[in-house]
Motif scaffolding. Structure first.
Motif, PDB file in Angstrom:
ATOM      1  N   GLY A   1       0.795  -1.227   0.000  1.00  0.00           N
ATOM      2  CA  GLY A   1       0.000   0.000   0.000  1.00  0.00           C
ATOM      3  C   GLY A   1       0.825   1.274   0.000  1.00  0.00           C
ATOM      4  N   ARG A   2       2.125   1.145   0.007  1.00  0.00           N
ATOM      5  CA  ARG A   2       3.012   2.320   0.051  1.00  0.00           C
ATOM      6  C   ARG A   2       3.909   2.376  -1.183  1.00  0.00           C
ATOM      7  N   ILE A   3       4.547   3.515  -1.377  1.00  0.00           N
ATOM      8  CA  ILE A   3       5.497   3.669  -2.480  1.00  0.00           C
ATOM      9  C   ILE A   3       6.703   2.774  -2.204  1.00  0.00           C
ATOM     10  N   ILE A   4       7.018   1.933  -3.181  1.00  0.00           N
ATOM     11  CA  ILE A   4       8.206   1.091  -3.073  1.00  0.00           C
ATOM     12  C   ILE A   4       9.198   1.392  -4.194  1.00  0.00           C
ATOM     13  N   GLN A   5       8.779   2.231  -5.154  1.00  0.00           N
ATOM     14  CA  GLN A   5       9.608   2.489  -6.323  1.00  0.00           C
ATOM     15  C   GLN A   5       9.380   3.903  -6.836  1.00  0.00           C
ATOM     16  N   SER A   6      10.464   4.545  -7.265  1.00  0.00           N
ATOM     17  CA  SER A   6      10.386   5.795  -8.022  1.00  0.00           C
ATOM     18  C   SER A   6      11.111   5.557  -9.335  1.00  0.00           C
ATOM     19  N   ALA A   7      10.498   5.993 -10.443  1.00  0.00           N
ATOM     20  CA  ALA A   7      11.022   5.669 -11.769  1.00  0.00           C
ATOM     21  C   ALA A   7      11.254   6.925 -12.596  1.00  0.00           C
ATOM     22  N   PHE A   8      12.261   6.831 -13.457  1.00  0.00           N
ATOM     23  CA  PHE A   8      12.681   7.939 -14.298  1.00  0.00           C
ATOM     24  C   PHE A   8      12.892   7.455 -15.725  1.00  0.00           C
ATOM     25  N   VAL A   9      12.427   8.251 -16.702  1.00  0.00           N
ATOM     26  CA  VAL A   9      12.687   7.973 -18.107  1.00  0.00           C
ATOM     27  C   VAL A   9      13.981   8.698 -18.463  1.00  0.00           C
ATOM     28  N   VAL A  10      14.898   7.964 -19.076  1.00  0.00           N
ATOM     29  CA  VAL A  10      16.224   8.516 -19.373  1.00  0.00           C
ATOM     30  C   VAL A  10      16.553   8.342 -20.855  1.00  0.00           C
ATOM     31  N   PRO A  11      17.361   9.255 -21.423  1.00  0.00           N
ATOM     32  CA  PRO A  11      17.722   9.121 -22.837  1.00  0.00           C
ATOM     33  C   PRO A  11      18.798   8.064 -23.085  1.00  0.00           C
ATOM     34  N   ASP A  12      19.637   7.807 -22.079  1.00  0.00           N
ATOM     35  CA  ASP A  12      20.743   6.862 -22.226  1.00  0.00           C
ATOM     36  C   ASP A  12      20.856   6.083 -20.915  1.00  0.00           C
ATOM     37  N   LEU A  13      20.400   4.846 -20.926  1.00  0.00           N
ATOM     38  CA  LEU A  13      20.336   4.040 -19.711  1.00  0.00           C
ATOM     39  C   LEU A  13      21.710   3.849 -19.078  1.00  0.00           C
ATOM     40  N   HIS A  14      22.712   3.549 -19.885  1.00  0.00           N
ATOM     41  CA  HIS A  14      24.046   3.295 -19.332  1.00  0.00           C
ATOM     42  C   HIS A  14      24.656   4.560 -18.717  1.00  0.00           C
ATOM     43  N   ALA A  15      24.432   5.707 -19.338  1.00  0.00           N
ATOM     44  CA  ALA A  15      24.911   6.967 -18.763  1.00  0.00           C
ATOM     45  C   ALA A  15      24.185   7.264 -17.459  1.00  0.00           C
ATOM     46  N   ALA A  16      22.890   6.991 -17.411  1.00  0.00           N
ATOM     47  CA  ALA A  16      22.123   7.226 -16.171  1.00  0.00           C
ATOM     48  C   ALA A  16      22.593   6.299 -15.062  1.00  0.00           C
ATOM     49  N   ILE A  17      22.840   5.038 -15.383  1.00  0.00           N
ATOM     50  CA  ILE A  17      23.356   4.099 -14.375  1.00  0.00           C
ATOM     51  C   ILE A  17      24.693   4.597 -13.849  1.00  0.00           C
ATOM     52  N   GLU A  18      25.553   5.050 -14.754  1.00  0.00           N
ATOM     53  CA  GLU A  18      26.872   5.544 -14.350  1.00  0.00           C
ATOM     54  C   GLU A  18      26.730   6.707 -13.361  1.00  0.00           C
ATOM     55  N   ARG A  19      25.789   7.623 -13.633  1.00  0.00           N
ATOM     56  CA  ARG A  19      25.581   8.759 -12.727  1.00  0.00           C
ATOM     57  C   ARG A  19      25.054   8.292 -11.373  1.00  0.00           C
ATOM     58  N   TRP A  20      24.014   7.448 -11.398  1.00  0.00           N
ATOM     59  CA  TRP A  20      23.431   6.979 -10.138  1.00  0.00           C
ATOM     60  C   TRP A  20      24.441   6.162  -9.334  1.00  0.00           C
ATOM     61  N   ALA A  21      25.215   5.333 -10.009  1.00  0.00           N
ATOM     62  CA  ALA A  21      26.195   4.502  -9.305  1.00  0.00           C
ATOM     63  C   ALA A  21      27.360   5.343  -8.789  1.00  0.00           C
ATOM     64  N   GLY A  22      27.858   6.260  -9.622  1.00  0.00           N
ATOM     65  CA  GLY A  22      29.025   7.049  -9.245  1.00  0.00           C
ATOM     66  C   GLY A  22      28.719   8.184  -8.285  1.00  0.00           C
ATOM     67  N   GLU A  23      27.807   9.057  -8.680  1.00  0.00           N
ATOM     68  CA  GLU A  23      27.511  10.245  -7.870  1.00  0.00           C
ATOM     69  C   GLU A  23      26.617   9.945  -6.679  1.00  0.00           C
ATOM     70  N   LEU A  24      25.682   9.024  -6.847  1.00  0.00           N
ATOM     71  CA  LEU A  24      24.683   8.779  -5.804  1.00  0.00           C
ATOM     72  C   LEU A  24      24.894   7.456  -5.066  1.00  0.00           C
ATOM     73  N   ARG A  25      25.928   6.709  -5.450  1.00  0.00           N
ATOM     74  CA  ARG A  25      26.286   5.436  -4.809  1.00  0.00           C
ATOM     75  C   ARG A  25      25.126   4.452  -4.727  1.00  0.00           C
ATOM     76  N   THR A  26      24.342   4.416  -5.769  1.00  0.00           N
ATOM     77  CA  THR A  26      23.190   3.525  -5.825  1.00  0.00           C
ATOM     78  C   THR A  26      23.497   2.382  -6.781  1.00  0.00           C
ATOM     79  N   GLY A  27      23.319   1.165  -6.319  1.00  0.00           N
ATOM     80  CA  GLY A  27      23.573   0.004  -7.157  1.00  0.00           C
ATOM     81  C   GLY A  27      23.701  -1.233  -6.295  1.00  0.00           C
ATOM     82  N   PRO A  28      23.941  -2.350  -6.930  1.00  0.00           N
ATOM     83  CA  PRO A  28      24.110  -2.564  -8.351  1.00  0.00           C
ATOM     84  C   PRO A  28      22.776  -2.478  -9.091  1.00  0.00           C
ATOM     85  N   TRP A  29      22.882  -2.341 -10.414  1.00  0.00           N
ATOM     86  CA  TRP A  29      21.721  -2.181 -11.271  1.00  0.00           C
ATOM     87  C   TRP A  29      21.419  -3.486 -11.987  1.00  0.00           C
ATOM     88  N   PHE A  30      20.188  -3.924 -11.888  1.00  0.00           N
ATOM     89  CA  PHE A  30      19.733  -5.143 -12.541  1.00  0.00           C
ATOM     90  C   PHE A  30      19.040  -4.740 -13.838  1.00  0.00           C
TER      91      PHE A  30
END
Length: 191
Positions: free
Chosen positions: A22-51
């Protein structure tokens, strides 16, 4: 799964990854380049690993605004705490909720995913508040996700994610990989 006490509050019923039905479990974003977005989230925001689900057309039948949907997207999911982040890259120009967002507002926030214990009941509840079904698709966890559109003033869609044991198992596996993640193997293909 969830139980509710006499006051209507959820009791100790968290999913393995810490989210609540019943609660928010996910926030989603549309991106132009998935690999570049993963690199930003992993590098700058320390979020990962990405499946990574590469070229994900959904499972079985999908519909967009009442008609058939053939849109091809790549998606990647990772956890930050108990919140899942989903990145979505359209791979074609087929009409979709993803292309619609890009055309309306550009790339960026797309939807919040809510764990639903009864998708059809939740659809009926949202409809009473003016929401309309924009997209439905079968997913690998054996159920259907539903995107609801709250109108032009809404910041994005709401996705109803069936709160099934298969969803919990899949997402909990992704979450466990995020615990103490040291930045190695930032992209992990699924399927």
């Amino acid at each position: 799964m969830s139980t509710v006490d006499a006051s209507g509050a959820a009791t100790d019923s968290r999913f393995g990854f810490g989210g609540l039905p019943g609660r928010i479990i996910q926030s989603a974003f549309v991106v132009p380049d998935l690999h570049a977005a993963i690199e930003r989230w992993a590098g700058e925001l320390r979020t990962g690993p990405w499946f990574l689900f590469d070229h994900f057309p959904g499972e079985g039948e999908a519909s967009y605004r009442g008609g058939p949907s053939s849109a091809d997207v790549s998606i990647a999911m990772a956890f930050t705490g108990s919140l899942q982040i989903e990145l979505i890259q359209p791979n074609d120009n087929a009409p979709s909720v993803y292309r619609e967002t890009i055309e309306r507002r550009g790339h960026g926030f797309h939807h919040h995913g809510i764990a639903s214990e009864d998708v059809e009941a939740d659809i009926a509840s949202y409809r009473t508040r003016g929401f309309q079904i924009a997209y439905r698709a079968d997913v690998p966890t054996g159920r259907q996700v539903v995107y609801l559109d709250g109108g032009a003033e809404a910041p994005g869609f709401i996705e109803l994610i069936p709160a099934s044991p298969a969803m919990d198992e899949l997402f909990t596996g992704f979450w466990k990989a995020s615990i103490g993640w040291d930045g190695t193997d930032p992209i992990r293909p699924v399927g």
